[in-house]
Design a protein around this motif. Structure first.
Motif, PDB file in Angstrom:
ATOM      1  N   ALA A  54       0.833  -1.209   0.000  1.00  0.00           N
ATOM      2  CA  ALA A  54       0.000   0.000   0.000  1.00  0.00           C
ATOM      3  C   ALA A  54       0.862   1.251   0.000  1.00  0.00           C
ATOM      4  CB  ALA A  54      -0.926  -0.011   1.214  1.00  0.00           C
ATOM      5  N   ALA A  55       1.933   1.244   0.803  1.00  0.00           N
ATOM      6  CA  ALA A  55       2.843   2.395   0.845  1.00  0.00           C
ATOM      7  C   ALA A  55       3.525   2.595  -0.506  1.00  0.00           C
ATOM      8  CB  ALA A  55       3.880   2.204   1.943  1.00  0.00           C
ATOM      9  N   ALA A  56       3.889   1.500  -1.152  1.00  0.00           N
ATOM     10  CA  ALA A  56       4.510   1.607  -2.472  1.00  0.00           C
ATOM     11  C   ALA A  56       3.522   2.178  -3.487  1.00  0.00           C
ATOM     12  CB  ALA A  56       4.995   0.225  -2.925  1.00  0.00           C
ATOM     13  N   GLY A  57       2.250   1.792  -3.347  1.00  0.00           N
ATOM     14  CA  GLY A  57       1.232   2.350  -4.237  1.00  0.00           C
ATOM     15  C   GLY A  57       1.077   3.843  -4.053  1.00  0.00           C
ATOM     16  N   VAL A  58       1.109   4.305  -2.802  1.00  0.00           N
ATOM     17  CA  VAL A  58       1.015   5.747  -2.539  1.00  0.00           C
ATOM     18  C   VAL A  58       2.263   6.452  -3.062  1.00  0.00           C
ATOM     19  CG1 VAL A  58       0.839   7.501  -0.741  1.00  0.00           C
ATOM     20  CG2 VAL A  58      -0.487   5.391  -0.549  1.00  0.00           C
ATOM     21  N   ALA A  59       3.426   5.804  -2.948  1.00  0.00           N
ATOM     22  CA  ALA A  59       4.662   6.383  -3.490  1.00  0.00           C
ATOM     23  C   ALA A  59       4.545   6.579  -4.996  1.00  0.00           C
ATOM     24  CB  ALA A  59       5.852   5.482  -3.158  1.00  0.00           C
ATOM     25  N   LEU A  60       3.956   5.588  -5.661  1.00  0.00           N
ATOM     26  CA  LEU A  60       3.756   5.694  -7.112  1.00  0.00           C
ATOM     27  C   LEU A  60       2.784   6.822  -7.441  1.00  0.00           C
ATOM     28  CD1 LEU A  60       4.293   4.558  -9.932  1.00  0.00           C
ATOM     29  CD2 LEU A  60       2.406   2.938  -9.555  1.00  0.00           C
ATOM     30  N   LEU A  99      -6.143  20.529   6.250  1.00  0.00           N
ATOM     31  CA  LEU A  99      -6.218  19.368   5.361  1.00  0.00           C
ATOM     32  C   LEU A  99      -6.318  19.777   3.897  1.00  0.00           C
ATOM     33  CD1 LEU A  99      -8.733  17.136   7.382  1.00  0.00           C
ATOM     34  CD2 LEU A  99      -6.240  16.919   7.276  1.00  0.00           C
ATOM     35  N   ASP A 100      -7.001  20.883   3.631  1.00  0.00           N
ATOM     36  CA  ASP A 100      -7.196  21.324   2.249  1.00  0.00           C
ATOM     37  C   ASP A 100      -5.876  21.606   1.537  1.00  0.00           C
ATOM     38  OD1 ASP A 100     -10.417  22.253   2.199  1.00  0.00           O
ATOM     39  OD2 ASP A 100      -9.437  22.285   4.150  1.00  0.00           O
ATOM     40  N   ASP A 101      -4.824  21.907   2.307  1.00  0.00           N
ATOM     41  CA  ASP A 101      -3.549  22.283   1.702  1.00  0.00           C
ATOM     42  C   ASP A 101      -2.492  21.181   1.787  1.00  0.00           C
ATOM     43  OD1 ASP A 101      -4.546  24.895   1.191  1.00  0.00           O
ATOM     44  OD2 ASP A 101      -4.127  25.460   3.274  1.00  0.00           O
ATOM     45  N   LEU A 102      -2.824  20.043   2.367  1.00  0.00           N
ATOM     46  CA  LEU A 102      -1.851  18.961   2.489  1.00  0.00           C
ATOM     47  C   LEU A 102      -1.630  18.270   1.142  1.00  0.00           C
ATOM     48  CD1 LEU A 102      -2.748  17.146   5.841  1.00  0.00           C
ATOM     49  CD2 LEU A 102      -0.816  18.662   5.377  1.00  0.00           C
ATOM     50  N   PRO A 103      -0.437  17.705   0.931  1.00  0.00           N
ATOM     51  CA  PRO A 103      -0.188  16.927  -0.286  1.00  0.00           C
ATOM     52  C   PRO A 103      -1.193  15.789  -0.407  1.00  0.00           C
ATOM     53  CG  PRO A 103       1.876  17.351   0.873  1.00  0.00           C
ATOM     54  CD  PRO A 103       0.771  17.806   1.788  1.00  0.00           C
ATOM     55  N   HIS A 104      -1.624  15.530  -1.624  1.00  0.00           N
ATOM     56  CA  HIS A 104      -2.654  14.521  -1.845  1.00  0.00           C
ATOM     57  C   HIS A 104      -2.207  13.126  -1.419  1.00  0.00           C
ATOM     58  CE1 HIS A 104      -5.552  16.704  -4.830  1.00  0.00           C
ATOM     59  NE2 HIS A 104      -5.403  17.333  -3.667  1.00  0.00           N
ATOM     60  N   SER A 105      -0.933  12.832  -1.527  1.00  0.00           N
ATOM     61  CA  SER A 105      -0.471  11.498  -1.155  1.00  0.00           C
ATOM     62  C   SER A 105      -0.639  11.244   0.340  1.00  0.00           C
ATOM     63  CB  SER A 105       0.989  11.301  -1.566  1.00  0.00           C
ATOM     64  OG  SER A 105       1.812  12.297  -1.000  1.00  0.00           O
ATOM     65  N   VAL A 110       3.510  10.245  -9.667  1.00  0.00           N
ATOM     66  CA  VAL A 110       2.696  10.661 -10.815  1.00  0.00           C
ATOM     67  C   VAL A 110       2.102  12.049 -10.599  1.00  0.00           C
ATOM     68  CG1 VAL A 110       0.612  10.149 -12.149  1.00  0.00           C
ATOM     69  CG2 VAL A 110       2.170   8.296 -11.498  1.00  0.00           C
ATOM     70  N   SER A 111       1.697  12.332  -9.350  1.00  0.00           N
ATOM     71  CA  SER A 111       1.055  13.618  -9.061  1.00  0.00           C
ATOM     72  C   SER A 111       2.061  14.732  -8.777  1.00  0.00           C
ATOM     73  CB  SER A 111       0.110  13.476  -7.868  1.00  0.00           C
ATOM     74  OG  SER A 111       0.826  13.107  -6.700  1.00  0.00           O
ATOM     75  N   HIS A 112       3.355  14.371  -8.675  1.00  0.00           N
ATOM     76  CA  HIS A 112       4.432  15.354  -8.484  1.00  0.00           C
ATOM     77  C   HIS A 112       4.255  16.193  -7.210  1.00  0.00           C
ATOM     78  CE1 HIS A 112       5.709  14.415 -12.563  1.00  0.00           C
ATOM     79  NE2 HIS A 112       4.489  14.687 -13.000  1.00  0.00           N
ATOM     80  N   ASP A 113       3.840  15.530  -6.103  1.00  0.00           N
ATOM     81  CA  ASP A 113       3.699  16.303  -4.867  1.00  0.00           C
ATOM     82  C   ASP A 113       4.956  16.224  -3.998  1.00  0.00           C
ATOM     83  OD1 ASP A 113       3.621  13.812  -3.682  1.00  0.00           O
ATOM     84  OD2 ASP A 113       1.582  13.984  -2.909  1.00  0.00           O
ATOM     85  N   GLY A 114       5.975  15.553  -4.481  1.00  0.00           N
ATOM     86  CA  GLY A 114       7.272  15.558  -3.823  1.00  0.00           C
ATOM     87  C   GLY A 114       7.463  14.588  -2.682  1.00  0.00           C
ATOM     88  N   LEU A 115       6.482  13.727  -2.410  1.00  0.00           N
ATOM     89  CA  LEU A 115       6.588  12.817  -1.273  1.00  0.00           C
ATOM     90  C   LEU A 115       6.858  11.374  -1.682  1.00  0.00           C
ATOM     91  CD1 LEU A 115       3.794  14.092   1.163  1.00  0.00           C
ATOM     92  CD2 LEU A 115       6.225  14.664   1.111  1.00  0.00           C
ATOM     93  N   SER A 116       7.145  11.149  -2.950  1.00  0.00           N
ATOM     94  CA  SER A 116       7.402   9.767  -3.382  1.00  0.00           C
ATOM     95  C   SER A 116       8.613   9.149  -2.681  1.00  0.00           C
ATOM     96  CB  SER A 116       7.562   9.703  -4.910  1.00  0.00           C
ATOM     97  OG  SER A 116       8.573  10.580  -5.354  1.00  0.00           O
ATOM     98  N   PRO A 117       9.716   9.881  -2.445  1.00  0.00           N
ATOM     99  CA  PRO A 117      10.833   9.272  -1.699  1.00  0.00           C
ATOM    100  C   PRO A 117      10.442   8.880  -0.272  1.00  0.00           C
ATOM    101  CG  PRO A 117      11.572  11.236  -2.864  1.00  0.00           C
ATOM    102  CD  PRO A 117      10.075  11.231  -2.935  1.00  0.00           C
ATOM    103  N   LEU A 118       9.622   9.694   0.374  1.00  0.00           N
ATOM    104  CA  LEU A 118       9.181   9.401   1.734  1.00  0.00           C
ATOM    105  C   LEU A 118       8.396   8.097   1.782  1.00  0.00           C
ATOM    106  CD1 LEU A 118       8.623  10.048   4.726  1.00  0.00           C
ATOM    107  CD2 LEU A 118       6.719  11.499   3.967  1.00  0.00           C
ATOM    108  N   PHE A 119       7.423   7.951   0.901  1.00  0.00           N
ATOM    109  CA  PHE A 119       6.592   6.747   0.934  1.00  0.00           C
ATOM    110  C   PHE A 119       7.351   5.523   0.429  1.00  0.00           C
ATOM    111  CE2 PHE A 119       3.147   9.855   1.314  1.00  0.00           C
ATOM    112  CZ  PHE A 119       2.405   9.254   2.326  1.00  0.00           C
ATOM    113  N   ALA A 120       8.314   5.742  -0.447  1.00  0.00           N
ATOM    114  CA  ALA A 120       9.164   4.624  -0.861  1.00  0.00           C
ATOM    115  C   ALA A 120       9.992   4.130   0.320  1.00  0.00           C
ATOM    116  CB  ALA A 120      10.077   5.060  -2.000  1.00  0.00           C
ATOM    117  N   GLU A 121      10.483   5.066   1.142  1.00  0.00           N
ATOM    118  CA  GLU A 121      11.242   4.698   2.340  1.00  0.00           C
ATOM    119  C   GLU A 121      10.349   3.973   3.345  1.00  0.00           C
ATOM    120  OE1 GLU A 121      14.049   6.852   5.750  1.00  0.00           O
ATOM    121  OE2 GLU A 121      13.211   8.025   4.089  1.00  0.00           O
TER     122      GLU A 121
END
Length: 481
Positions: free
Chosen positions: A21-27, A120-126, A31-42
């Protein structure tokens, strides 16, 4: 002697599933370019590493998962898994403390819906998607626990809901795996239907997905600070009412209907009582809103139905700050905190069937007082209720109320006012979400509470979700022999 290897193995597989599930959110983040893909990959890597270690540590051992092992596994999982769900909350942009991050994660997994977050309205979508997924995953675990484990642990009268199959000829009895598969299909199917309904009625795809993921587990996490009030749509509120109710019905009833399709399996005493409770509360509260708050009939019916169903089903969505309607509303919604949905659903609370049984137990006691020599068998849904089951229900209700009382006192010692302390304890044990009062009401959050209070409430949420006694069993030395 109880050995923990089955629990470690199963926990390992649970963590491996969470890592996916975390890897899916990283993906998604990539794709959405919110900058948190490295975090969720970790997060995915850490979770997979621990899960893999648990699985590999059991290689070469032969064992089967007994019910004592299942109890240990369940309690261990519901306390351990939130620690991994909390990992993204510890990093930028949230940078929550350990207590806040764990509280948010426990609230998600137990589908309580209480939060320490604002903006919440301003948080990254991931991040928002991760919160919603935690509730959806928790809802799946709750159904499995309620259907497959609790009845055999004899907790709170749950023996009344053991699976029974009339066809015992040449066919093999359905096993736990096939039951879980069918229930999972129903859960996923209802989630998809909820998403489509939200999407067709005006939500964008992201909001529709997130709210579908938190409606079916009756969790209540939203992507907006104003919760459902953000959408300002009566149609969306009524769609949410429908799916909150569907999620609060026994998933075992869906399963039995698929298996046999008999009309008698469509009608369950707790379902009737649950729906009648909602109708009665809605009619009463709507009438009060029309007469005392000068609301139109349509608006009063919509707002009262949505918010009452949200609290009764322990979802915790809010379309507005209903506490602004006065003391009557505050008392009313506090009482509804204790109700809950049906057994074998994702809803929390005391559960409707326990209220039904309590009323019958009291009624029988009164009848015995009047006619001391009468034989008065107690029945539920056509089944004879044993004295053991009556005792189990009585003990659970007493433990439930005692737990709320003890936690309330602990919170009061930490400096919370009496209303906040009692409401926080009740909403945590009931897995409801919003409490009563200006601090933790539908317009507030739990952020301002002391960190010690959040730790206590985190434990309370898990205890409430696991029906209290399963946690207490682990404190008894005889359990491990």
């Amino acid at each position: 002697m109880l050995k923990g290897w089955p629990a470690i193995l199963t926990l390992g597989w649970i963590l491996l599933a969470l890592s996916i599930a975390a890897a899916g959110v990283a993906l998604y983040s990539l794709v959405s370019h919110d900058g948190l893909s490295p975090l969720f990959a970790e997060v995915a890597a850490i979770t997979a590493g621990v899960g893999g270690t648990c699985v590999l540590s059991t290689v070469g051992r032969t064992f089967e998962l007994r019910f004592r092992d299942a109890t240990l596994l369940t309690v261990l999982a519901w306390f351990a898994v939130p620690a991994f769900i909390a990992l993204p909350y510890l990093a930028d942009p949230l940078d929550l403390s350990l207590a806040d991050a764990y509280f948010e994660a426990v609230s998600g997994l137990t589908t309580t819906g209480a939060t320490v977050l604002t903006g919440l309205d301003d948080l990254p979508h991931s991040l928002l998607l991760w919160r919603s997924l935690s509730q959806w995953i928790g809802g799946m675990g709750i159904i499995g626990f309620a259907i497959l484990i609790l009845p055999f642990l004899k907790i709170g009268g749950m023996q009344l809901f053991r699976l029974e199959f009339s066809d015992r000829s040449d066919k093999r009895l359905p096993r736990a795996r096939s039951i879980a598969l069918v229930v999972a299909e129903i859960y996923v199917g209802l989630t998809v239907l909820c998403f489509l309904a939200y999407r067709l009625l005006g939500m964008d795809a992201f909001d529709a997905l997130n709210h579908a993921l938190t409606t079916l587990p009756t969790g209540g996490f939203s992507t907006h600070d104003s919760s459902f009030g953000y959408f300002d749509s009566a149609l969306l509120q009524w769609a949410s009412v429908l799916f909150m109710i569907l999620a609060s019905l026994p998933f075992l009833a869906y399963f039995r209907f698929i298996q046999r399709g008999a009309l008698r399996d469509r009608i369950d005493p707790q379902v009737e009582a649950f729906l009648l409770t909602i109708v009665a509360a809605t009619v009463l509260f709507s009438a009060w809103l029309v007469t005392s708050q000068a609301l139109g009939v349509g608006e009063a019916l919509t707002e009262s139905t949505f918010n009452i169903v949200s609290i009764v089903t322990t979802t915790g969505y809010a379309s507005l700050d209903y506490l602004g309607w006065g003391t009557f509303a505050a008392v009313w919604f506090f009482i509804l905190t204790f109700v809950g949905g049906c057994t074998g659903s994702t809803a929390g609370g005391l559960k409707i069937f326990r209220f039904q049984m309590a009323s019958r137990i009291v009624g029988r006691h009164i009848s015995h007082t009047i006619h001391p020599h009468a034989v008065l068998p107690l029945r539920y849904g056509g089944r004879l209720v044993s004295d053991e089951q009556v005792g189990s229900i009585t003990v659970f209700v007493a433990l439930y109320l005692a737990t709320i009382a003890v936690i309330s006192v602990m919170l009061a010692i930490l400096g919370l006012d009496s209303a906040t302390a009692l409401s926080a304890a009740a909403t945590a044990v009931g897995n409801v979400g919003p409490g009563v009062g200006s601090v933790i009401g539908p317009a507030g959050t739990f952020a301002s509470l002391p960190e010690a209070a959040k730790v206590i409430l985190s434990v309370a949420m898990v205890m409430g979700r696991l029906e209290i006694l399963s946690v207490l069993l682990l404190m008894v030395p005889a359990f491990y022999r």
